[in-house]
Design a protein around this motif. Sequence first.
Motif, short mmCIF file in Angstrom:
data_model
loop_
_atom_site.label_atom_id
_atom_site.label_comp_id
_atom_site.label_asym_id
_atom_site.label_seq_id
_atom_site.Cartn_x
_atom_site.Cartn_y
_atom_site.Cartn_z
N UNK A 134 2.25 0.87 34.95
CA UNK A 134 3.19 0.66 36.06
C UNK A 134 2.92 -0.73 36.62
N UNK A 135 3.90 -1.55 36.49
CA UNK A 135 3.71 -2.96 36.82
C UNK A 135 4.96 -3.48 37.51
N UNK A 136 4.84 -3.78 38.77
CA UNK A 136 5.96 -4.31 39.52
C UNK A 136 6.06 -5.83 39.41
N UNK A 137 5.07 -6.45 38.77
CA UNK A 137 5.00 -7.91 38.86
C UNK A 137 4.94 -8.64 37.53
N UNK A 138 4.58 -8.00 36.45
CA UNK A 138 4.41 -8.68 35.17
C UNK A 138 5.62 -8.49 34.27
N UNK A 139 6.06 -9.59 33.67
CA UNK A 139 7.24 -9.59 32.83
C UNK A 139 6.96 -10.40 31.56
N UNK A 140 7.86 -10.25 30.62
CA UNK A 140 7.76 -11.00 29.36
C UNK A 140 9.03 -11.82 29.17
N UNK A 141 8.85 -13.02 28.64
CA UNK A 141 9.98 -13.88 28.31
C UNK A 141 9.73 -14.51 26.96
N UNK A 142 10.73 -14.45 26.11
CA UNK A 142 10.64 -14.99 24.75
C UNK A 142 11.94 -15.73 24.46
N UNK A 143 11.82 -17.03 24.24
CA UNK A 143 13.00 -17.84 23.99
C UNK A 143 13.76 -17.44 22.74
N UNK A 144 13.11 -16.71 21.85
CA UNK A 144 13.76 -16.29 20.60
C UNK A 144 14.29 -14.86 20.65
N UNK B 72 2.84 -18.05 35.06
CA UNK B 72 3.28 -18.02 33.67
C UNK B 72 2.06 -18.15 32.77
N UNK B 73 1.95 -17.23 31.82
CA UNK B 73 0.86 -17.27 30.84
C UNK B 73 1.47 -17.36 29.45
N UNK B 74 1.14 -18.43 28.73
CA UNK B 74 1.66 -18.60 27.38
C UNK B 74 0.93 -17.72 26.38
N UNK B 75 1.70 -17.08 25.50
CA UNK B 75 1.10 -16.22 24.48
C UNK B 75 1.00 -16.95 23.14
N UNK B 76 2.11 -17.49 22.66
CA UNK B 76 2.10 -18.22 21.40
C UNK B 76 3.24 -19.22 21.41
N UNK B 77 2.90 -20.49 21.18
CA UNK B 77 3.90 -21.56 21.15
C UNK B 77 4.79 -21.53 22.39
N UNK C 282 13.71 -13.04 44.11
CA UNK C 282 14.04 -11.79 44.80
C UNK C 282 12.81 -10.98 45.16
N UNK C 283 11.63 -11.41 44.71
CA UNK C 283 10.40 -10.68 45.00
C UNK C 283 9.40 -11.55 45.73
N UNK C 284 8.20 -11.01 45.84
CA UNK C 284 7.15 -11.79 46.49
C UNK C 284 6.15 -12.36 45.50
N UNK C 285 6.14 -11.80 44.27
CA UNK C 285 5.30 -12.36 43.22
C UNK C 285 5.77 -11.82 41.88
N UNK C 286 5.71 -12.68 40.85
CA UNK C 286 6.05 -12.26 39.50
C UNK C 286 5.20 -13.05 38.51
N UNK C 287 4.71 -12.33 37.50
CA UNK C 287 3.89 -12.95 36.46
C UNK C 287 4.60 -12.78 35.13
N UNK C 288 4.72 -13.87 34.37
CA UNK C 288 5.46 -13.85 33.11
C UNK C 288 4.55 -14.24 31.95
N UNK C 289 4.65 -13.45 30.88
CA UNK C 289 4.00 -13.79 29.62
C UNK C 289 5.06 -14.45 28.74
N UNK C 290 4.75 -15.65 28.24
CA UNK C 290 5.78 -16.49 27.63
C UNK C 290 5.52 -16.68 26.14
N UNK C 291 6.60 -16.56 25.36
CA UNK C 291 6.56 -16.87 23.93
C UNK C 291 7.79 -17.73 23.61
N UNK C 292 7.63 -18.62 22.63
CA UNK C 292 8.77 -19.41 22.19
C UNK C 292 9.14 -20.49 23.19
N UNK C 293 10.30 -21.09 22.96
CA UNK C 293 10.79 -22.20 23.80
C UNK C 293 11.82 -21.68 24.78
#
Length: 699
Positions: free
Chosen positions: A446-456, A509-514, A482-493
């Motif tokens: 259960x995570x209200x703050x962590x998300x993933x983003x992948x440019x591909x 933002x935390x980069x995972x690969x490239x 819209x929130x008070x904090x958000x953390x994103x794990x990032x892949x791709x461009x």
Amino acid sequence: MRRLFFLFFAFVSVSLAFSERVISPVEGTFANKQSLILDVSDGVEAFYSYAHTNPLTSGFAYDGPVLIDASGDVSLRIVVVDGDKKEQYEVNYTVKDDGNPFAEGTLEKKFIDSIVSESVLLCAADNVVYIPKTLSFKIGDGEKPILQGAALSVSADNKLSRYIPCTVSNGAQNWRFVIYLSSGEAGVFAKFSVPFEIENWETFRFTGKNLIWCIDDGLWSASELPVKLDRTKSHTVYWQSVAYEKGNPIQSFVLAPKPNLVVERQGKSVAFSIDGDLRYRMGIVTSGAPGEAHENSGIFTTLTFDTFDGDCVQGTAVFAFYCDGVYQGTVSSPYLIDKQPPLPPVFKTSEEGFYARHDVTLRIEAEKNAIVYYSLTGPLRVDSKSYLEPQQLFESIGASEYEPYFSQLLSLPAGKDSAAVYYKVTAYAKDASENVSAVSEYKVIIDEYNYFIDGNAPSVGSDGSRSHPYNSFDQVLKVINEGRFAHFFVSGTVSLPKGETVLSSNSAFTGLSDAKFLFSPNSYLTIRSASLEMQNCVLSKEYAPTSASDERFFVLENSVVSFEDCELLTIFDFSGTAFTAHSSVINFNNSGLTTQGVNYACGISAVDSKISLKASHFASLAETAVNFSVTGGIFELNGCDCKVISHLGRIVEATGVNLKLSENTYKGEFDRKTKGVSPIWKDDTSLVLEDKNNTAEGF
């Protein structure tokens, strides 16, 4: 006596009515040809065809085992004729026989070969069916529990004879076969010849020819009319020749009182015995069990119905009773032999998937009358490494103590202080026969703050979860602001929108690969009264000859930015400053910033801010180049490599600043040698708090 027939074929689609006649097979796709077992009464005929023809005119009589040696889609038609009544059915099935997938010499190959070649396997006290543990199986059809391969055996006392469908699987293919549960050795049957019949215990009918008879002390008679008897007490039947003469032999037979059928449970099996005169014996008329196989089971004083583990059978058994071999009537009794575990409990949750954004509520459902026991572990805090390897996270924790579940709603709240938490709920069911189901697990982060983003990633269905990440910065921006904090794990461009993008809430933002953020020439990022943390990312602002670039990269207003293990590169078409900060905090750790322009290039320009730069590298390239231009506030530079490539340049220009400089390297590459240019310029209002172990080259 009813007859049982076998028909060997593959995938079957049967109607509901037909399923009452068909013991096997059922609808499904199987890797082996199937056995069809029909329960057809005496006087009932069956015909079939599999060439889309009428079984009655162009089919085959169904009078024994028949192999339909066809693969692919097969349409089987069956007609059952019972007097004037005709029942018509169409069975559609498919055979996908891709061969035995197991290696030579393995138990799995031997077992699959046996069911492919035999299709019906014998299970008896002296013949165990071994299903390899690497295979899963289920007994019966429909929704049944999936069991791990095991040895299926039955006790030597068993007198229940049945045909039981079984399906085994390796996860990719299903093989369906039939287990023939044998009743073992039969009792000895000896019938005593008497000139009368007993129907249903109470009806006596004399059948002897040229004989007279009497019962107990009654009158002699030659009547063939039935007589009702009170079978709660003993009666003696006498008979002699109708040509009465003194000294004629008189024969007799004692009808003992009707006995009781005693039904006792022995473990999970059922034992039937006779409570009455020792001359009584009983034989099985019908077990009333699905898939019943009628054998000449003989007569017994006691008998046991049993089955193997994993099976459940119930019915109403009918027994024929004999007194010294003379038939008396039937006695029936319902029974249940339950060795089949209930289905595993099912979790009904408010949030689908492995990740949840909000508090989760759940209920646990199980079979009717089954008792559920559950264990709840959590909330446990998820660290960043475990977040990326959730399966290992859940495997590392076991179940806590189980307790009964009473249909209450279980609440799994989200974590506090921006923390992701995880829960593991396990449950099993126990039925009235003390059978225990397999354990079901529900696992959730259960995570209200962590998300993933992948440019591909595809845009369809993107929700920011690990399995459906965002793929655009517009989606990210909405979540942040819209929130008070958000953390994103990032892949791709990931490309930033054109123009100004404003972050007004805290994010990381935390980069995972490239992981790369791409700024178009006229785009820049404004952080306003918020914080931004970036780790293991590349941020690049590209130069395009056809498009004038904005002179900004990052703008900070009363904000905090931190970069760790990041690389930042910005190219301006004429002049520009990478970071413009006012009343803000900038932190660099093991990162790099390269700023390039034609006329002027500055890495960081700050007013009344705190700048802390450690173990990083900075480069500015332009006609006039400055790494850092600061006014007011605090500036700390420790263990960094700093370079300017220009006609005129400096590392630091400070006005009214407290400076701490240590372990740094300053390099200047100029288009011509200049005199009197120092890497550090400060005015009289600036205060150097520390200046040690720094080296300069090219100044």
